[in-house]
Design a protein around this motif. Structure first.
Motif, PDB file in Angstrom:
ATOM      1  N   VAL A  57       0.796  -1.225   0.000  1.00  0.00           N
ATOM      2  CA  VAL A  57       0.000   0.000   0.000  1.00  0.00           C
ATOM      3  C   VAL A  57       0.839   1.291   0.000  1.00  0.00           C
ATOM      4  O   VAL A  57       0.576   2.187  -0.800  1.00  0.00           O
ATOM      5  N   LEU A  97     -17.977   6.436   8.492  1.00  0.00           N
ATOM      6  CA  LEU A  97     -17.001   7.532   8.390  1.00  0.00           C
ATOM      7  C   LEU A  97     -15.631   7.056   7.933  1.00  0.00           C
ATOM      8  O   LEU A  97     -14.674   7.813   7.930  1.00  0.00           O
ATOM      9  N   ILE A 100     -10.280   5.236   4.343  1.00  0.00           N
ATOM     10  CA  ILE A 100      -8.935   4.872   3.892  1.00  0.00           C
ATOM     11  C   ILE A 100      -8.993   4.012   2.624  1.00  0.00           C
ATOM     12  O   ILE A 100      -8.348   4.307   1.622  1.00  0.00           O
ATOM     13  N   THR A 147     -20.308  -3.639   9.331  1.00  0.00           N
ATOM     14  CA  THR A 147     -21.451  -4.482   8.998  1.00  0.00           C
ATOM     15  C   THR A 147     -22.749  -3.716   9.202  1.00  0.00           C
ATOM     16  O   THR A 147     -23.740  -3.971   8.536  1.00  0.00           O
ATOM     17  N   MET A 150     -23.086  -1.465   6.083  1.00  0.00           N
ATOM     18  CA  MET A 150     -23.129  -2.213   4.833  1.00  0.00           C
ATOM     19  C   MET A 150     -24.565  -2.247   4.282  1.00  0.00           C
ATOM     20  O   MET A 150     -24.768  -2.181   3.079  1.00  0.00           O
ATOM     21  N   ILE A 151     -25.531  -2.320   5.203  1.00  0.00           N
ATOM     22  CA  ILE A 151     -26.936  -2.387   4.770  1.00  0.00           C
ATOM     23  C   ILE A 151     -27.340  -1.124   3.994  1.00  0.00           C
ATOM     24  O   ILE A 151     -28.272  -1.162   3.208  1.00  0.00           O
TER      25      ILE A 151
ATOM     26  N   SER B  10     -16.858 -11.991  10.605  1.00  0.00           N
ATOM     27  CA  SER B  10     -16.110 -11.430   9.470  1.00  0.00           C
ATOM     28  C   SER B  10     -14.905 -12.292   9.125  1.00  0.00           C
ATOM     29  O   SER B  10     -14.294 -12.112   8.082  1.00  0.00           O
ATOM     30  N   GLY B  46     -21.812  -9.464  13.373  1.00  0.00           N
ATOM     31  CA  GLY B  46     -22.367  -8.295  12.684  1.00  0.00           C
ATOM     32  C   GLY B  46     -22.604  -8.487  11.203  1.00  0.00           C
ATOM     33  O   GLY B  46     -23.406  -7.766  10.614  1.00  0.00           O
ATOM     34  N   SER B  47     -21.917  -9.471  10.592  1.00  0.00           N
ATOM     35  CA  SER B  47     -22.143  -9.621   9.156  1.00  0.00           C
ATOM     36  C   SER B  47     -23.457 -10.340   8.861  1.00  0.00           C
ATOM     37  O   SER B  47     -23.869 -10.431   7.716  1.00  0.00           O
ATOM     38  N   THR B  49     -26.667  -9.468   8.865  1.00  0.00           N
ATOM     39  CA  THR B  49     -27.395  -8.210   9.040  1.00  0.00           C
ATOM     40  C   THR B  49     -28.873  -8.422   9.338  1.00  0.00           C
ATOM     41  O   THR B  49     -29.507  -7.580   9.947  1.00  0.00           O
ATOM     42  N   PRO B  76     -22.618  -2.670  17.554  1.00  0.00           N
ATOM     43  CA  PRO B  76     -23.219  -1.361  17.803  1.00  0.00           C
ATOM     44  C   PRO B  76     -24.737  -1.432  17.665  1.00  0.00           C
ATOM     45  O   PRO B  76     -25.412  -0.418  17.739  1.00  0.00           O
ATOM     46  N   ASN B  77     -25.246  -2.654  17.467  1.00  0.00           N
ATOM     47  CA  ASN B  77     -26.672  -2.846  17.218  1.00  0.00           C
ATOM     48  C   ASN B  77     -27.407  -3.009  18.555  1.00  0.00           C
ATOM     49  O   ASN B  77     -27.240  -3.991  19.270  1.00  0.00           O
ATOM     50  N   GLU B 101     -20.591   9.611  18.793  1.00  0.00           N
ATOM     51  CA  GLU B 101     -21.646   9.991  17.847  1.00  0.00           C
ATOM     52  C   GLU B 101     -22.939  10.068  18.660  1.00  0.00           C
ATOM     53  O   GLU B 101     -23.294   9.109  19.352  1.00  0.00           O
ATOM     54  N   MET B 124     -14.423   8.473  18.276  1.00  0.00           N
ATOM     55  CA  MET B 124     -15.061   8.743  16.998  1.00  0.00           C
ATOM     56  C   MET B 124     -16.311   9.548  17.298  1.00  0.00           C
ATOM     57  O   MET B 124     -17.035   9.226  18.238  1.00  0.00           O
ATOM     58  N   ASP B 126     -19.485  12.592  15.664  1.00  0.00           N
ATOM     59  CA  ASP B 126     -20.246  12.935  14.462  1.00  0.00           C
ATOM     60  C   ASP B 126     -19.380  13.656  13.443  1.00  0.00           C
ATOM     61  O   ASP B 126     -19.721  13.738  12.272  1.00  0.00           O
ATOM     62  N   GLY B 128     -16.499  12.595  12.656  1.00  0.00           N
ATOM     63  CA  GLY B 128     -15.677  11.602  11.980  1.00  0.00           C
ATOM     64  C   GLY B 128     -14.640  10.992  12.889  1.00  0.00           C
ATOM     65  O   GLY B 128     -14.737  11.080  14.116  1.00  0.00           O
ATOM     66  N   ILE B 129     -13.657  10.370  12.260  1.00  0.00           N
ATOM     67  CA  ILE B 129     -12.569   9.748  13.002  1.00  0.00           C
ATOM     68  C   ILE B 129     -11.467  10.778  13.123  1.00  0.00           C
ATOM     69  O   ILE B 129     -10.964  11.270  12.122  1.00  0.00           O
ATOM     70  N   GLN B 164      -5.050   3.304  13.105  1.00  0.00           N
ATOM     71  CA  GLN B 164      -5.115   3.444  11.648  1.00  0.00           C
ATOM     72  C   GLN B 164      -3.942   2.682  11.034  1.00  0.00           C
ATOM     73  O   GLN B 164      -2.875   2.610  11.625  1.00  0.00           O
ATOM     74  N   PRO B 165      -4.156   2.136   9.841  1.00  0.00           N
ATOM     75  CA  PRO B 165      -3.072   1.352   9.245  1.00  0.00           C
ATOM     76  C   PRO B 165      -1.783   2.151   9.053  1.00  0.00           C
ATOM     77  O   PRO B 165      -1.810   3.269   8.551  1.00  0.00           O
ATOM     78  N   PHE B 201      -2.365  -3.580   8.342  1.00  0.00           N
ATOM     79  CA  PHE B 201      -3.070  -3.714   7.066  1.00  0.00           C
ATOM     80  C   PHE B 201      -2.230  -3.141   5.922  1.00  0.00           C
ATOM     81  O   PHE B 201      -1.642  -2.080   6.033  1.00  0.00           O
ATOM     82  N   GLY B 202      -2.152  -3.893   4.832  1.00  0.00           N
ATOM     83  CA  GLY B 202      -1.501  -3.385   3.622  1.00  0.00           C
ATOM     84  C   GLY B 202       0.004  -3.551   3.590  1.00  0.00           C
ATOM     85  O   GLY B 202       0.655  -3.059   2.682  1.00  0.00           O
TER      86      GLY B 202
END
Lengths: 207, 265
Positions: A57, A97, A100, A147, A150-151, B10, B46-47, B49, B76-77, B101, B124, B126, B128-129, B164-165, B201-202
């Motif tokens: 990356v 939000l 990246i 997730t 995603m919806i 995930s 979480g996946s 839904t 977060p649900n 938020e 985090m 409203d 953003g990050i 963050q990566p 990551f990456g």
């Protein structure tokens, strides 16, 4: 003729790429050719190497930065607007939000010859629809990291259907929780596993 | 504190198990993490839904039936948390997570106070990050102020400064580490937590980056990690790092885990 500038882009050497671009245009090479045969070809190679885990990356970002800088340098010399491969509107969906991954996709698309309009993050379906109309865009690229958000990809696609403009655009999706199955289940036109595949998919959709 | 991250839909290996309601297989993964030294078991579906509440409640039961450890409910649900919280048992559960938020904060806060859980609070808002040091500290200040006003004790707050990566920043993990140092200086009783794997990551040889980062993070004051406890080299780096920082009196944990064979050098 373009070996040097391609090598400079691959190593992320902005100075060398800029010098080589100037040398080429000073010698009468069409700046458009420098972009298409030099920079864009180099970014294609960057994408391939990235996909094959040959480069990583940070290196992709350096190469992309080099291309952006050299295109800026060449732009004033262009006689006409460069024909783009297509217009892509990209954004992270409502409630999310994270940007990246989305930024990386936008960067690669732009440096591979697409016109990219980046709507940022937390983008509502309505915004995607109005911007798509305003820019007569070809492809909508939706990103989500969560997730729970995603919806909102499904909601965005549905909003395009409800607005009667679904068949005017291709919609592709990507992001950590997204799978090919999910893309199929919400009737997206494509799923990109990573930034390099996003470019390939956009090229396929435009061909 | 070590929060075992493996039960997460995930992850490619886990999704089919959760999909098939395979409680025995979930129990095995929970036991594996408990044996590897985890203190909490994170559960995330979480996946899924469409039926996350039902599945999170089911995961809660499956894990509780297999290990003595408390649960970290990773969602977060609100509906999913509501379904799972009554099933967590006597041990203090953890909610992962709340943010600054507004909507999410006010939706999840009542669950934290009603069930007296620990809570992971993500930096985090409203807006953003946050990037940089100040941004993270400001959001942490607000989270800590709002949570304590609602009656949550400092010891139950786990600030997550959001890793963050490394591949996508030019400053590395420095701003995050500096923010943690300031937050810990201001609120010594508040905990700081982070997930490890995002940092690498990456980049190639990700485990190496995770392993070095866990030591740096501990030095800055992060005392809780969401990670794969079966990664023995990572665990070795963590235990050795904590001992070197003076967080492990008489090297008690380092030696105890050594005898159990829980880490590699």
């Amino acid at each position: 003729m373009y070996d040097k500038i391609i090598a400079a882009v691959l190593s992320g050497d902005t100075e060398a790429a800029a010098t080589e671009a100037k040398l080429l245009t000073d010698n009468g090479v069409d700046p458009l050719q420098v972009i298409d045969q030099g920079l864009i070809v180099a970014m294609g190679e960057v994408g391939r190497l990235f996909k094959e885990n040959e480069i990583f990356v940070p290196e992709v970002m350096m190469s992309a930065h080099t291309v952006t800088m050299v295109i800026d340098q060449l732009k004033p010399m262009l006689k006409e607007e460069r024909a783009s491969l297509g217009t892509v509107i990209i954004g992270t969906v409502k409630g999310d939000l994270h940007d990246i991954g989305k930024n990386l996709v936008a960067l690669l698309l732009a440096n591979n010859g697409f016109k990219v309009i980046d709507l940022g993050n937390d983008v509502t379906p309505e915004k995607f629809i109005s911007e798509a109309k305003a820019h007569n865009c070809d492809i909508i690229a939706l990103s989500a990291l969560l997730t729970t958000t995603m919806i909102n990809m499904e909601a965005t696609i549905k909003a395009f259907v409800d607005a009667g403009s679904r068949d005017q655009v291709k919609i592709i999706i990507g992001g950590a929780p997204v799978t090919a199955d999910y893309a199929a289940s919400i009737n997206a036109d494509g799923y990109a596993e990573d930034a390099a595949s996003a470019v390939d998919i956009c090229k396929q959709l435009m061909s | 504190m070590i929060i075992g991250e493996l039960i997460n839909s995930s992850r490619k290996a886990m999704r089919p198990l959760i999909e098939a309601w395979d409680a025995a297989a979930i129990a095995e993964v929970a036991k594996l993490q408990a044996a590897a030294g985890a203190n909490y078991i994170d559960i995330n579906c979480g996946s899924f839904t469409t039926d996350e509440p039902k599945r999170l409640a089911w995961l809660t039961d499956a894990v509780r039936g297999s290990v003595e450890l408390p649960l970290c409910l990773d969602s977060p649900n609100v509906e999913a948390l509501k379904a799972a919280l009554p099933l967590v048992g006597d041990k203090q559960a953890m909610i992962n997570s709340i943010t600054a938020e507004q909507e999410r904060f006010s939706a999840i806060l009542p669950l934290v106070t009603e069930y007296k859980t620990k809570v992971v609070a993500l930096c985090m808002s409203d807006e953003g990050i946050p990037v940089g040091v100040e941004g993270r500290i400001n959001v942490a200040d607000k989270l800590i102020a709002d949570l304590t006003t609602a009656g949550v004790v400092l010891d139950d707050i786990y600030i997550d400064p959001l890793v963050q990566p490394l591949a996508t920043t030019n400053e590395g993990a420095r701003p995050l580490l500096d923010a943690v140092i300031t937050i810990k200086a201001k609120y010594p009783q508040v905990h700081c937590v982070c997930g490890l794997s995002n940092i690498s990551f990456g980049l190639p040889k990700r485990k190496l980056i995770n392993r070095v980062f866990v030591v740096q993070a501990a030095l800055a004051g992060i005392d809780s990690f969401i990670l794969d406890p079966t990664d023995k080299q990572l665990m070795g780096a963590l235990y050795a790092g904590e001992a070197l920082l003076g967080n492990d009196p008489f090297c008690g944990r380092y030696l105890a885990q050594y005898r159990k064979g829980l880490y590699d050098e």
